[in-house]
Design an enzyme around this catalytic site. Structure first.
Site, PDB file in Angstrom:
ATOM      1  N   GLU A 184      -0.669  -9.336  -0.057  1.00  0.00           N
ATOM      2  CA  GLU A 184      -2.092  -9.509   0.272  1.00  0.00           C
ATOM      3  C   GLU A 184      -2.958  -9.620  -0.980  1.00  0.00           C
ATOM      4  O   GLU A 184      -3.868 -10.450  -1.041  1.00  0.00           O
ATOM      5  CB  GLU A 184      -2.551  -8.338   1.155  1.00  0.00           C
ATOM      6  CG  GLU A 184      -1.926  -8.405   2.545  1.00  0.00           C
ATOM      7  CD  GLU A 184      -2.094  -7.123   3.359  1.00  0.00           C
ATOM      8  OE1 GLU A 184      -1.844  -6.028   2.818  1.00  0.00           O
ATOM      9  OE2 GLU A 184      -2.485  -7.214   4.533  1.00  0.00           O
ATOM     10  N   ALA A 187       0.864  -1.179   0.000  1.00  0.00           N
ATOM     11  CA  ALA A 187       0.000   0.000   0.000  1.00  0.00           C
ATOM     12  C   ALA A 187       0.901   1.229   0.000  1.00  0.00           C
ATOM     13  O   ALA A 187       2.065   1.169   0.430  1.00  0.00           O
ATOM     14  CB  ALA A 187      -0.894  -0.019   1.229  1.00  0.00           C
ATOM     15  N   GLU A 233       4.764  -4.786   7.608  1.00  0.00           N
ATOM     16  CA  GLU A 233       4.033  -3.671   8.231  1.00  0.00           C
ATOM     17  C   GLU A 233       4.472  -3.330   9.650  1.00  0.00           C
ATOM     18  O   GLU A 233       4.491  -2.155  10.019  1.00  0.00           O
ATOM     19  CB  GLU A 233       2.519  -3.960   8.233  1.00  0.00           C
ATOM     20  CG  GLU A 233       1.860  -3.841   6.869  1.00  0.00           C
ATOM     21  CD  GLU A 233       1.908  -5.135   6.060  1.00  0.00           C
ATOM     22  OE1 GLU A 233       2.646  -6.059   6.438  1.00  0.00           O
ATOM     23  OE2 GLU A 233       1.203  -5.204   5.044  1.00  0.00           O
ATOM     24  N   GLY A 240       0.620  -4.934   1.031  1.00  0.00           N
ATOM     25  CA  GLY A 240      -0.563  -5.047   0.175  1.00  0.00           C
ATOM     26  C   GLY A 240      -0.320  -5.847  -1.094  1.00  0.00           C
ATOM     27  O   GLY A 240      -1.264  -6.378  -1.684  1.00  0.00           O
TER      28      GLY A 240
HETATM   29  N1  CAA Z   1       4.531   3.116  -1.107  1.00  0.00           N
HETATM   30  C1  CAA Z   1       4.881   4.234  -1.768  1.00  0.00           C
HETATM   31  N2  CAA Z   1       5.965   4.314  -2.559  1.00  0.00           N
HETATM   32  C2  CAA Z   1       6.735   3.216  -2.673  1.00  0.00           C
HETATM   33  C3  CAA Z   1       6.437   2.019  -2.005  1.00  0.00           C
HETATM   34  C4  CAA Z   1       5.271   1.981  -1.194  1.00  0.00           C
HETATM   35  N3  CAA Z   1       4.868   0.870  -0.550  1.00  0.00           N
HETATM   36  N4  CAA Z   1       7.390   1.117  -2.296  1.00  0.00           N
HETATM   37  C5  CAA Z   1       8.257   1.725  -3.121  1.00  0.00           C
HETATM   38  N5  CAA Z   1       7.864   2.996  -3.362  1.00  0.00           N
HETATM   39  C6  CAA Z   1       8.519   4.009  -4.202  1.00  0.00           C
HETATM   40  C7  CAA Z   1       9.724   4.607  -3.488  1.00  0.00           C
HETATM   41  O1  CAA Z   1       9.328   5.615  -2.595  1.00  0.00           O
HETATM   42  C8  CAA Z   1      10.514   5.116  -4.665  1.00  0.00           C
HETATM   43  O2  CAA Z   1       9.940   6.324  -5.095  1.00  0.00           O
HETATM   44  P1  CAA Z   1      10.910   7.582  -5.489  1.00  0.00           P
HETATM   45  O3  CAA Z   1      11.704   7.093  -6.656  1.00  0.00           O
HETATM   46  O4  CAA Z   1       9.938   8.663  -5.825  1.00  0.00           O
HETATM   47  O5  CAA Z   1      11.742   7.838  -4.285  1.00  0.00           O
HETATM   48  C9  CAA Z   1      10.251   4.084  -5.740  1.00  0.00           C
HETATM   49  O6  CAA Z   1       9.070   3.389  -5.345  1.00  0.00           O
HETATM   50  C10 CAA Z   1      11.360   3.058  -5.857  1.00  0.00           C
HETATM   51  O7  CAA Z   1      11.574   2.493  -4.570  1.00  0.00           O
HETATM   52  P2  CAA Z   1      13.021   2.367  -3.887  1.00  0.00           P
HETATM   53  O8  CAA Z   1      13.915   3.460  -4.339  1.00  0.00           O
HETATM   54  O9  CAA Z   1      12.806   2.192  -2.424  1.00  0.00           O
HETATM   55  O10 CAA Z   1      13.510   0.994  -4.561  1.00  0.00           O
HETATM   56  P3  CAA Z   1      14.533  -0.043  -3.954  1.00  0.00           P
HETATM   57  O11 CAA Z   1      14.852  -1.003  -5.048  1.00  0.00           O
HETATM   58  O12 CAA Z   1      15.648   0.634  -3.272  1.00  0.00           O
HETATM   59  O13 CAA Z   1      13.705  -0.838  -2.818  1.00  0.00           O
HETATM   60  C11 CAA Z   1      11.797  -1.952  -1.889  1.00  0.00           C
HETATM   61  C12 CAA Z   1      12.603  -1.629  -3.171  1.00  0.00           C
HETATM   62  C13 CAA Z   1      12.620  -2.891  -0.997  1.00  0.00           C
HETATM   63  C14 CAA Z   1      10.528  -2.691  -2.333  1.00  0.00           C
HETATM   64  C15 CAA Z   1      11.461  -0.649  -1.136  1.00  0.00           C
HETATM   65  O14 CAA Z   1      10.890   0.284  -2.054  1.00  0.00           O
HETATM   66  C16 CAA Z   1      10.491  -0.847  -0.018  1.00  0.00           C
HETATM   67  O15 CAA Z   1      10.863  -1.337   1.024  1.00  0.00           O
HETATM   68  N6  CAA Z   1       9.208  -0.454  -0.226  1.00  0.00           N
HETATM   69  C17 CAA Z   1       8.205  -0.492   0.789  1.00  0.00           C
HETATM   70  C18 CAA Z   1       7.739  -1.929   1.016  1.00  0.00           C
HETATM   71  C19 CAA Z   1       6.721  -1.974   2.127  1.00  0.00           C
HETATM   72  O16 CAA Z   1       7.027  -1.692   3.262  1.00  0.00           O
HETATM   73  N7  CAA Z   1       5.471  -2.377   1.809  1.00  0.00           N
HETATM   74  C20 CAA Z   1       4.410  -2.458   2.754  1.00  0.00           C
HETATM   75  C21 CAA Z   1       3.610  -1.204   2.765  1.00  0.00           C
HETATM   76  S1  CAA Z   1       2.447  -1.153   4.096  1.00  0.00           S
HETATM   77  C22 CAA Z   1       1.109  -1.997   3.557  1.00  0.00           C
HETATM   78  O17 CAA Z   1       1.074  -2.558   2.493  1.00  0.00           O
HETATM   79  C23 CAA Z   1      -0.050  -2.001   4.528  1.00  0.00           C
HETATM   80  C24 CAA Z   1      -1.150  -2.900   4.203  1.00  0.00           C
HETATM   81  O18 CAA Z   1      -1.166  -4.044   4.514  1.00  0.00           O
HETATM   82  C25 CAA Z   1      -2.351  -2.376   3.564  1.00  0.00           C
END
Ligand code: CAA
Length: 277
Positions: free
Chosen positions: A111, A63, A131, A108
């Protein structure tokens, strides 16, 4: 639609989440557009769906964290409901949905893949529910579906530790059915990417499902899903009703008629063109 594309290939529909710059993260707009894409599918003309993410790196990285970062308690709950409503729509969609998981399936993303009927992935896939590291619980069904899909102990380990798992481990615990790698020639050059091999396998599986009797396939999905929610005495009654529902359909007559004809004369073997009636 800005973030979701739909492609029809004969009786198979391919829905692609297309927000590659944010690794296909699910913000409200993506959730809305996905709902619209599913609503627009004609379940008579389309007999199986594939859900995937644009690009090679990420299926869905969760998400949208930026959007969630400022939510109040009530808004957080409403956002969870928005995701859960969509994921239930996918889970209970009349025709099967295959998740072709190309890369990250986090939060998400894991999920939404679990709301699909079948998951297959590329070898760079990474599954996880990170999360608790963000100060929240999984909110789009992760605490419920993961514990039902793999063992509760394994689901708790993944969720409490926020540790992501690679494709081979996801396969080992039964979260995905198959893992696809790139094809490499003798010189070590990639001739077909893992994503392309994954999509070819997803399309082949979807076409195989689409060729079966459609009323029967739908009734199987309903019987399995609804039966898992109740005790065995009630579950077998659900099956009996859906089994009975297949009789007197043209598909049942065509399917059984074809088998009986084959017995009389093996040269009469033919592919049944099921009509959805
Ligand atoms: N939300 C918003 N933006 C996201 C995102 C997310 N979940 N995941 C990645 N992005 C964006 C980054 O902010 C980045 O944007 P910018 O270029 O504008 O900075 C772009 O995607 C590329 O991401 P990274 O530079 O971080 O890429 P990376 O290769 O270094 O890392 C990754 C990849 C390990 C997947 C890392 O992006 C990451 O950890 N993302 C978040 C993963 C996460 O925690 N997901 C769970 C979200 S909470 C949820 O889902 C709740 C629920 O149950 C409903």
């Amino acid at each position: 639609m800005e973030f979701v594309t739909y492609e029809q290939k004969d009786k198979v529909g391919i829905i692609t989440i297309n927000r590659e710059k944010a690794l296909n993260a699910l913000n409200s707009q993506v959730l809305d557009e996905l709902g619209e894409a599913f609503d627009a599918v004609d379940p008579d003309a389309t007999r199986c769906l594939i859900l995937t993410g644009a690009g090679e790196k990420s299926f869905v990285a969760g998400a949208d964290i930026g959007e969630m970062s400022t939510l109040s308690k009530a808004e957080g709950e409403a956002f969870g409901k928005k995701g859960n409503d969509l994921f239930r729509k996918i889970e209970t969609f009349p025709i099967p949905v295959i998740a072709a998981v190309n890369g990250f399936a986090l939060g998400g993303g894991c999920e939404i893949s679990m709301s699909c009927d079948i998951r297959i992935c590329s070898d760079n896939a990474m599954f996880g529910q990170p999360e608790v590291g963000l100060g929240i619980t999984p909110g789009f069904g992760g605490t419920q579906r993961l514990a039902r899909m793999v063992s509760p102990g394994y689901a708790k380990q993944m969720i409490y530790t926020a540790r992501n798992i690679k494709a081979d481990e996801a396969y080992r615990i039964g979260l995905v059915n198959a893992v696809y790698s790139a094809t490499v020639d003798e010189a070590g050059n990639v001739t077909v990417s893992a994503k392309d091999n994954l999509m070819a396998a997803a399309e082949k599986m979807a076409a195989g499902i689409a060729a079966q009797a459609p009323i029967a396939v739908r009734n199987c999905k309903k019987a399995i899903n609804e039966g898992l929610e109740v005790n065995m005495d009630e579950a077998v009654v659900i099956e009996e009703k859906l089994f009975g529902d297949c009789f007197e359909t043209e598909d049942q007559r065509a399917g059984m008629g074809n088998f009986l004809k084959k017995k009389d004369d093996p040269t009469k073997v033919k592919v049944v063109d099921f009509q959805n009636r």
